[in-house]
Design a protein around this motif. Sequence first.
Motif, PDB file in Angstrom:
ATOM      1  N   GLY A 117       0.841  -1.202   0.000  1.00 26.30           N
ATOM      2  CA  GLY A 117       0.000   0.000   0.000  1.00 26.30           C
ATOM      3  C   GLY A 117       0.865   1.237   0.000  1.00 26.30           C
ATOM      4  O   GLY A 117       1.642   1.446   0.932  1.00 26.30           O
ATOM      5  N   ASP A 118       0.756   2.029  -1.101  1.00 21.11           N
ATOM      6  CA  ASP A 118       1.511   3.295  -1.159  1.00 21.11           C
ATOM      7  C   ASP A 118       0.517   4.446  -1.374  1.00 21.11           C
ATOM      8  O   ASP A 118       0.071   4.706  -2.466  1.00 21.11           O
ATOM      9  N   GLY A 119       0.172   5.106  -0.282  1.00 24.44           N
ATOM     10  CA  GLY A 119      -0.783   6.206  -0.349  1.00 24.44           C
ATOM     11  C   GLY A 119      -2.057   5.779  -1.050  1.00 24.44           C
ATOM     12  O   GLY A 119      -2.617   4.717  -0.759  1.00 24.44           O
ATOM     13  N   SER A 120      -2.505   6.604  -2.005  1.00 24.92           N
ATOM     14  CA  SER A 120      -3.697   6.262  -2.788  1.00 24.92           C
ATOM     15  C   SER A 120      -3.329   5.501  -4.053  1.00 24.92           C
ATOM     16  O   SER A 120      -4.155   5.380  -4.960  1.00 24.92           O
ATOM     17  N   GLY A 121      -2.107   4.999  -4.122  1.00 23.68           N
ATOM     18  CA  GLY A 121      -1.633   4.353  -5.342  1.00 23.68           C
ATOM     19  C   GLY A 121      -2.181   2.957  -5.534  1.00 23.68           C
ATOM     20  O   GLY A 121      -3.261   2.785  -6.123  1.00 23.68           O
ATOM     21  N   GLU A 122      -1.456   1.956  -5.060  1.00 22.64           N
ATOM     22  CA  GLU A 122      -1.858   0.559  -5.297  1.00 22.64           C
ATOM     23  C   GLU A 122      -1.659  -0.303  -4.047  1.00 22.64           C
ATOM     24  O   GLU A 122      -0.929   0.079  -3.113  1.00 22.64           O
TER      25      GLU A 122
ATOM     26  N   HIS B 173      -7.916   0.666  -7.130  1.00 22.84           N
ATOM     27  CA  HIS B 173      -7.066   0.945  -8.298  1.00 22.84           C
ATOM     28  C   HIS B 173      -6.391  -0.338  -8.789  1.00 22.84           C
ATOM     29  O   HIS B 173      -6.400  -0.651  -9.977  1.00 22.84           O
ATOM     30  N   SER B 174      -5.815  -1.095  -7.855  1.00 27.84           N
ATOM     31  CA  SER B 174      -5.152  -2.344  -8.264  1.00 27.84           C
ATOM     32  C   SER B 174      -6.172  -3.348  -8.790  1.00 27.84           C
ATOM     33  O   SER B 174      -5.913  -4.052  -9.772  1.00 27.84           O
ATOM     34  N   LEU B 175      -7.338  -3.420  -8.135  1.00 28.84           N
ATOM     35  CA  LEU B 175      -8.346  -4.405  -8.539  1.00 28.84           C
ATOM     36  C   LEU B 175      -8.839  -4.121  -9.957  1.00 28.84           C
ATOM     37  O   LEU B 175      -8.968  -5.041 -10.780  1.00 28.84           O
ATOM     38  N   ILE B 176      -9.123  -2.859 -10.261  1.00 29.05           N
ATOM     39  CA  ILE B 176      -9.644  -2.527 -11.593  1.00 29.05           C
ATOM     40  C   ILE B 176      -8.583  -2.818 -12.661  1.00 29.05           C
ATOM     41  O   ILE B 176      -8.894  -3.361 -13.725  1.00 29.05           O
ATOM     42  N   LEU B 177      -7.340  -2.480 -12.360  1.00 25.64           N
ATOM     43  CA  LEU B 177      -6.260  -2.813 -13.317  1.00 25.64           C
ATOM     44  C   LEU B 177      -6.210  -4.319 -13.564  1.00 25.64           C
ATOM     45  O   LEU B 177      -6.081  -4.776 -14.699  1.00 25.64           O
TER      46      LEU B 177
ATOM     47  N   TYR C 234      -6.304   8.841 -14.354  1.00 22.94           N
ATOM     48  CA  TYR C 234      -5.099   8.088 -14.726  1.00 22.94           C
ATOM     49  C   TYR C 234      -5.344   6.589 -14.625  1.00 22.94           C
ATOM     50  O   TYR C 234      -4.708   5.811 -15.338  1.00 22.94           O
ATOM     51  N   VAL C 235      -6.275   6.162 -13.763  1.00 22.77           N
ATOM     52  CA  VAL C 235      -6.631   4.737 -13.710  1.00 22.77           C
ATOM     53  C   VAL C 235      -7.640   4.434 -14.814  1.00 22.77           C
ATOM     54  O   VAL C 235      -7.474   3.479 -15.585  1.00 22.77           O
ATOM     55  N   TYR C 236      -8.672   5.281 -14.921  1.00 21.17           N
ATOM     56  CA  TYR C 236      -9.748   5.040 -15.889  1.00 21.17           C
ATOM     57  C   TYR C 236      -9.207   4.973 -17.321  1.00 21.17           C
ATOM     58  O   TYR C 236      -9.559   4.067 -18.089  1.00 21.17           O
ATOM     59  N   ASN C 237      -8.344   5.919 -17.666  1.00 18.81           N
ATOM     60  CA  ASN C 237      -7.847   5.973 -19.053  1.00 18.81           C
ATOM     61  C   ASN C 237      -7.022   4.742 -19.408  1.00 18.81           C
ATOM     62  O   ASN C 237      -6.971   4.337 -20.564  1.00 18.81           O
ATOM     63  N   GLY C 238      -6.402   4.132 -18.391  1.00 16.71           N
ATOM     64  CA  GLY C 238      -5.584   2.944 -18.647  1.00 16.71           C
ATOM     65  C   GLY C 238      -6.399   1.696 -18.953  1.00 16.71           C
ATOM     66  O   GLY C 238      -5.885   0.746 -19.540  1.00 16.71           O
ATOM     67  N   ILE C 239      -7.685   1.687 -18.545  1.00 12.09           N
ATOM     68  CA  ILE C 239      -8.454   0.436 -18.689  1.00 12.09           C
ATOM     69  C   ILE C 239      -9.738   0.601 -19.504  1.00 12.09           C
ATOM     70  O   ILE C 239     -10.369  -0.401 -19.842  1.00 12.09           O
ATOM     71  N   LYS C 240     -10.124   1.826 -19.839  1.00  9.94           N
ATOM     72  CA  LYS C 240     -11.462   2.036 -20.415  1.00  9.94           C
ATOM     73  C   LYS C 240     -11.665   1.306 -21.747  1.00  9.94           C
ATOM     74  O   LYS C 240     -12.791   0.910 -22.054  1.00  9.94           O
ATOM     75  N   ASP C 241     -10.594   1.082 -22.498  1.00 11.85           N
ATOM     76  CA  ASP C 241     -10.748   0.384 -23.779  1.00 11.85           C
ATOM     77  C   ASP C 241     -10.703  -1.136 -23.619  1.00 11.85           C
ATOM     78  O   ASP C 241     -10.990  -1.874 -24.556  1.00 11.85           O
TER      79      ASP C 241
END
Length: 305
Positions: free
Chosen positions: A128-133, A170-174, A196-203
Amino acid sequence: MLKNKSLISIADLEDDDINAIFEKADYISGHMDEVLRTSPMKSKILATLFYEPSTRTRLSFEASMERLGGSVISMADSKTSSFAKGETLADTIRIVESYSDIIVIRHPLEGASLLASKFSSKPIINAGDGSGEHPTQTLIDLYTIRNETGGIDDREITIVGDLKYGRTVHSLILALSRYNVKINLVSPPSLALPNYVYNGIKDKLNIETYNNLDDVISGTDVLYVTRIQKERFVDKNEYYKLIGSYKITLNEVNKMKNGSIIMHPLPRVDEIDPAVDYTKNAKYFRQAANGIPVRMSLISIILGD
Ligand code: CP
């Protein structure tokens, strides 16, 4: 291959790595007596460096290493370490890598685990790093979905709560972008998933956003509930406006379909009524318990038994 590798983001894992971790976790669960007897991590040392509070992650990593026959050294509270005297993370890591074989770190700053990995010749695990992953939480989440619903593909997964600051989300959606799933994101607009999370997975994902849980609850197979992350708010008044935005009670459970499950990475505050704990949908304590076989598996694979 994960041997001697750090785990900073869930993206560091290949599909085969995830499957191997789950298969080994299954084996460990079914052969715990053999694992305890053979002590595959005997003479190995796991260090835990926790600059933020934790119950499940630190204790389950430590219990996992103990069950594997290894040893643990722990900094459970940064106030009792030389961090309090101004020591940098880089210097701490340079020291701790010489005392241990693998380092598990939780830190309030995004990127701290990645930074730590630059100063360590030993594997670093991001706890766990802040709001990262929080990639190992995601391994536990996927393992729980797989075991409790019979698979991951073709599930409709609703993630509700704090999607902005929740690192487990964030990690789960990735991770879910690897599977054929439908994702419903339910949050107040101010706690929506960061771009930054949404754009990485939306397609890659069938993903929709909602403000109202009632719009999706009846079709949901997995309801993943999250806590509003009070500690991340600069303005606590904003937090107090949002707390209680979503609450899962027996009323919500009664709208869910047969065989659907409720998960939560925990800790919870008020977002799941304790009455829900006694329903067959509630899997969050089982999810937390899965931390042991999954983390035992991960340690074994990284350190190579
Ligand atoms: N799920 C989780 O990370 O819990 P802790 O904060 O207790 O480690």
